[in-house]
Design an enzyme around this catalytic site. Structure first.
Site, mmCIF file in Angstrom:
data_model
loop_
_atom_site.group_PDB
_atom_site.id
_atom_site.type_symbol
_atom_site.label_atom_id
_atom_site.label_comp_id
_atom_site.label_asym_id
_atom_site.label_seq_id
_atom_site.Cartn_x
_atom_site.Cartn_y
_atom_site.Cartn_z
ATOM 1 N N GLY A 22 0.867 -1.288 0.026
ATOM 2 C CA GLY A 22 -0.074 0.054 0.086
ATOM 3 C C GLY A 22 0.967 1.077 -0.051
ATOM 4 N N ARG A 26 7.250 1.976 1.081
ATOM 5 C CA ARG A 26 7.650 0.584 1.177
ATOM 6 C C ARG A 26 7.834 -0.058 -0.108
ATOM 7 N NH1 ARG A 26 4.160 -2.017 5.456
ATOM 8 N NH2 ARG A 26 5.757 -0.879 6.585
ATOM 9 N N ARG A 45 1.837 11.408 -8.634
ATOM 10 C CA ARG A 45 1.076 11.486 -7.652
ATOM 11 C C ARG A 45 1.880 10.792 -6.401
ATOM 12 N NH1 ARG A 45 -4.861 12.378 -7.377
ATOM 13 N NH2 ARG A 45 -5.508 12.927 -9.200
ATOM 14 N N ARG A 89 -0.872 -8.545 -3.533
ATOM 15 C CA ARG A 89 -0.879 -7.211 -2.847
ATOM 16 C C ARG A 89 -0.277 -7.952 -1.528
ATOM 17 N NH1 ARG A 89 -2.510 -3.714 1.003
ATOM 18 N NH2 ARG A 89 -4.088 -4.621 2.762
ATOM 19 N N SER A 92 -0.915 -5.257 5.306
ATOM 20 C CA SER A 92 -1.413 -5.554 6.687
ATOM 21 C C SER A 92 -2.671 -5.519 7.001
ATOM 22 C CB SER A 92 -0.660 -4.360 7.611
ATOM 23 O OG SER A 92 -1.168 -3.114 7.508
ATOM 24 N N ASP A 204 -2.650 -5.452 13.940
ATOM 25 C CA ASP A 204 -3.555 -5.185 15.158
ATOM 26 C C ASP A 204 -4.667 -6.275 15.279
ATOM 27 O OD1 ASP A 204 -5.848 -3.149 13.765
ATOM 28 O OD2 ASP A 204 -3.866 -2.942 13.116
ATOM 29 N N ARG A 217 7.917 -6.122 13.866
ATOM 30 C CA ARG A 217 7.106 -5.733 12.545
ATOM 31 C C ARG A 217 7.864 -5.917 11.433
ATOM 32 N NH1 ARG A 217 2.253 -2.402 12.470
ATOM 33 N NH2 ARG A 217 2.661 -1.875 14.664
HETATM 34 N N1 HPA Z 1 -8.432 -2.639 9.249
HETATM 35 C C1 HPA Z 1 -8.419 -2.454 7.949
HETATM 36 N N2 HPA Z 1 -7.051 -2.301 7.470
HETATM 37 C C2 HPA Z 1 -5.978 -2.656 8.215
HETATM 38 C C3 HPA Z 1 -6.362 -3.006 9.677
HETATM 39 C C4 HPA Z 1 -7.544 -2.723 10.102
HETATM 40 O O1 HPA Z 1 -7.696 -3.235 11.369
HETATM 41 N N3 HPA Z 1 -5.012 -3.005 10.204
HETATM 42 C C5 HPA Z 1 -4.256 -2.956 9.356
HETATM 43 N N4 HPA Z 1 -4.906 -2.582 8.133
#
Ligand code: HPA
Length: 236
Positions: A22, A26, A45, A89, A92, A204, A217
């Protein structure tokens, strides 16, 4: 030189195999860390893209930005105007399942969304789409510990959803994690007869508030990136 509304580069500077993080920085990190003879091929962009060689294989790392809208734009243009065949893709996700722990590596075998992306895109009401079995087979052979399953794709970052309980109750029960781009990628790939998959690391969790160190990480991200790069070597 091809100039789409969002990409400006030579067609031959994009490989038919593309990894999509994304974050533009990175993409830069992956190119600098893993690719030989790489060059910046798009900066419109600041959606940075690099093409170079990994163990001799030409690979493009193209950032997608965040959300289905951004991912939808870039993967469409890559498939349609640059003859890309495979996109993985690498991103995270949040865990919404007790079995899925922080830092796990996830393979999204299908993406579910309650949004109307498919309706706007092609006047169809489709809420779930599978990723590429071809790519997934290669990926799963790289690491037996990868957890695979259905992921949810939302237009709102999980933590900001006003009534999180309502949202989770509405979702199918077999969803393991949540992210914001895979549905657009899988749906467009399917419409254009292309291949797409998605590897995620859990950053998370609904069930664990523990803060992960940046070292942890980093190690985990590298593991996911390396699986994706090794997968690229096997596609034809
Ligand atoms: N929600 C959506 N996208 C994400 C999240 C999440 O909790 N964590 C990392 N990318």
């Amino acid at each position: 030189m091809i100039e789409t509304p969002h990409i400006k580069c030579n067609k031959e500077d994009i490989s038919d195999v593309v990894l999509m993080p994304g974050d533009p920085l990175r993409a830069k990190f992956i190119a600098e860390t893993y690719l030989d003879d790489y060059k910046l091929v798009n900066d419109v962009r600041n959606m940075l893209a690099y093409t170079g060689y990994y163990k001799g294989k030409k690979i493009t790392i193209f950032s997608s930005g965040m959300g289905m809208a951004s991912m939808g734009i870039y993967c469409y243009e890559l498939y349609k105007f640059f003859d890309v065949k495979y996109i993985i893709r690498i991103g995270s996700c949040g865990s919404i399942n007790k079995e899925i722990k922080l830092l796990d590596t996830i393979l999204s075998t299908s993406s579910y969304t309650e949004t109307n992306f498919s309706y706007t895109y092609s006047s169809k009401n489709i809420n779930e789409v599978e990723s590429s079995k071809y790519l997934n087979n290669i990926i799963l052979n790289k690491d037996s510990k990868i957890k695979k399953g259905k992921t949810a794709c939302s237009m709102v970052f999980d933590a900001y959803i006003e009534n999180k309980d309502d949202y989770n109750t509405r979702l199918p029960k077999d969803i393991i994690a949540s992210e914001m781009e895979a549905f657009a990628l899988f749906y467009i790939a399917k419409l254009l007869n292309k291949e797409a998959s998605c590897l995620l690391t859990v950053s998370d969790s609904l069930y664990d508030n523990k803060k992960i160190s940046s070292i942890e990480r980093q190690i985990n991200l590298k593991h996911m990136i390396e699986i994706a790069l090794e997968t690229c070597l096997e596609v034809e």
